[in-house]
Design an enzyme around this catalytic site. Sequence first.
Site, PDB file in Angstrom:
ATOM      1  N   ASP A  35      86.368 -10.757 -11.376  1.00 57.78           N
ATOM      2  CA  ASP A  35      86.399 -11.412 -12.696  1.00 57.78           C
ATOM      3  C   ASP A  35      85.046 -12.015 -13.044  1.00 57.78           C
ATOM      4  OD1 ASP A  35      89.037 -10.760 -12.726  1.00 57.78           O
ATOM      5  OD2 ASP A  35      89.772 -12.795 -13.091  1.00 57.78           O
TER       6      ASP A  35
ATOM      7  N   TRP B 283      89.408  -4.095 -10.534  1.00 58.53           N
ATOM      8  CA  TRP B 283      88.318  -4.857  -9.899  1.00 58.53           C
ATOM      9  C   TRP B 283      87.363  -4.032  -9.057  1.00 58.53           C
ATOM     10  CZ3 TRP B 283      93.008  -7.536  -7.480  1.00 58.53           C
ATOM     11  CH2 TRP B 283      93.772  -8.148  -8.490  1.00 58.53           C
ATOM     12  N   GLY B 284      87.218  -2.752  -9.392  1.00 60.55           N
ATOM     13  CA  GLY B 284      86.240  -1.932  -8.675  1.00 60.55           C
ATOM     14  C   GLY B 284      86.404  -0.496  -9.117  1.00 60.55           C
TER      15      GLY B 284
ATOM     16  N   ASP C 238      96.657  -4.629 -14.999  1.00 54.45           N
ATOM     17  CA  ASP C 238      96.062  -5.378 -13.886  1.00 54.45           C
ATOM     18  C   ASP C 238      96.607  -4.916 -12.524  1.00 54.45           C
ATOM     19  OD1 ASP C 238      94.396  -7.306 -12.768  1.00 54.45           O
ATOM     20  OD2 ASP C 238      94.957  -8.851 -14.196  1.00 54.45           O
TER      21      ASP C 238
END
Length: 626
Positions: free
Chosen positions: A212, A194-195, A159
């Site tokens: 998310d 996230w991209g 993450d």
Amino acid sequence: MKKVLTTVTLFIMVILVISLMVLNAGAWNNSLAKTPPMGWNSWNIFAGNIDETKIKQIADTMVSSGMKDAGFVYLNLDDNWMANPARDSSGNLRADPTRFPSGMKSLSDYVHAKGLKLGIYGCRGTMTCMNVPQSGSKGYEDRDAKTFASWGIDYLKYDNCNIPNGSDMKTDYQKMQSALANCGRPIVFSICAWGYADWMPATGNLWRTTGDIADKWDNGTNWFNGIINAIDNNSKYTNSATPGAWNDPDMLEVGNKGCTTEEYRTQFSMWSMMAAPLIAGNDIRSMTQATKDILLNKEVIDVDQDPAGKQGSRVKSANGLEVWVKPLGTDGKTKAVALLNRNSSTSSITVNWSDIGITGSATVRDLWAKADKGSFNGSYTASVPSHGTVLVKISTAQTSTSTSAPTLTPTATPTPTPTAVVTQRSAFSKLEAESYNSLNSTTIQTVTTVNGGSGIGYINNGNYLVFNKIDFGSGATSFKALVADSGTANIEIRLNSPTGTLAGTLQVASTSDWNTYQEQTCSINKVTGVNDVYLVFSGAVNIDWFTFAGTVNTPTSTAAIFTGDLNNDGVVNMADVIILAGSFNSVRGDTKYNPLYDANGDGSINMADVVIIAGKFNSVVTKTAS
Ligand code: GLA
């Protein structure tokens, strides 16, 4: 003659090498995840509330429910498996002693004994997204990868929280990539940042293309994506998916009760069409039959797991009704087709064979109805419920060579708004598409563009728009338009009639979807004086405005384009071709697109540019060979 043969042989070699490189452009080959990973993850349903009893029950159910046999083999722990603080006195990560009293090695033994694999979660920053002290792998990459390997971990989701100043995302992910490569155990690497970024396919086996997921159908532009938002976001990177490297629109919400069965069926269908990881996120210990029927539909799973590993794409879109296609296998005879209804009422959706590059008669099997629908010629129409997806497999006996552009069949009433009075306008001003003077179609409509203005959409093959009395003065030599297209199309610029002098053709490259507008340019033969301009379309495209310019629009390049010496080392050779291959299939606006490599300046980097470089390549080789 010998020289000609050598030249031809070299040219063919270059093309072959490039084709091979382009097929796997940039993917990381750690031999894992050759088809999109399938499994279950704890986050969507339990968030941080996980313990060993619960996880063992999940493992048991993955087997007893038939999920394992259907292909769901990764059991992935998400955030908060670790102790607080997360490291022992020597700095090694440890599981929470209360919630996981037997420890991770024991849990992985349990999971492995069931024929499943165990996944774990980490973070490139100093702490995970739940802010567990010391839980981040920043500076501990090698040590943590070795710890994971010693526990028997098979999959790492990594993450992007709590990033110290001065950190570089790419460097951090590459550090963990090499730590995993050297940890002594094959571990699937799932990038969660996230991209999309262009280094990701070469760094991980999958990468999140979105924020998310939320258990909703449509959440607008919120960071938490509804199902339909994640579909749109993930579809922007179609060309990046390849065996071993997958776009990840986040985990499944199927069975989590925030959406309708039709919406969950759409999630499962469209994730499969997009060759996305199928990671269930519901409490599988208490699944309804409707949820099981979705997650365990083997025919839909087979679409996702097709070994050719092509991500499907949208080929037609009109009034919220969409057609998507995904080629299955490599012989061109079988395609999965999704008919997706974004609207709030049931509608018929038609796939024309020309939309998906086939001709003649083809058999259709409905993968949700699990029924053969028969043989159809030219098209297939199905009734699709609100927010639902009909997923069919279409098979032909013969491979078609047709690659015709998609056509649109809008159902709404056209609302053309032609300009009433014909006044002379300058070719060099911005000419709004909706300011046409006449047109030959009743289907064309004015559309609202994302930048708040209007454009023209619902264009079909052969349609044209006419702009009278356009003044080119002493000469225009290029054409530029702001266009959006989920496929490709051609815009011919003709003078004074629909079949009049062809000044030039803009080959519109896909901008990913109908709402993403990009300026695209082509050169035209010099046009002077006052003319009626006919924009003649083949294929569907949305157009906002266009204009002309007086000089040939060359790419923003230096001499590198014209010499082919992309690395500026004084010689045109394979090194330059390899550099160009890194941008292959990109179009203006992509992160991969580099105008310096766009040898013909047409806004896309493709075989035409390779051919130009290869031509220069040959001459250099001839010169240096003795
Ligand atoms: C981020 C990720 C989620 C989940 C949580 C855990 O938000 O994107 O998928 O892993 O962190 O804290």
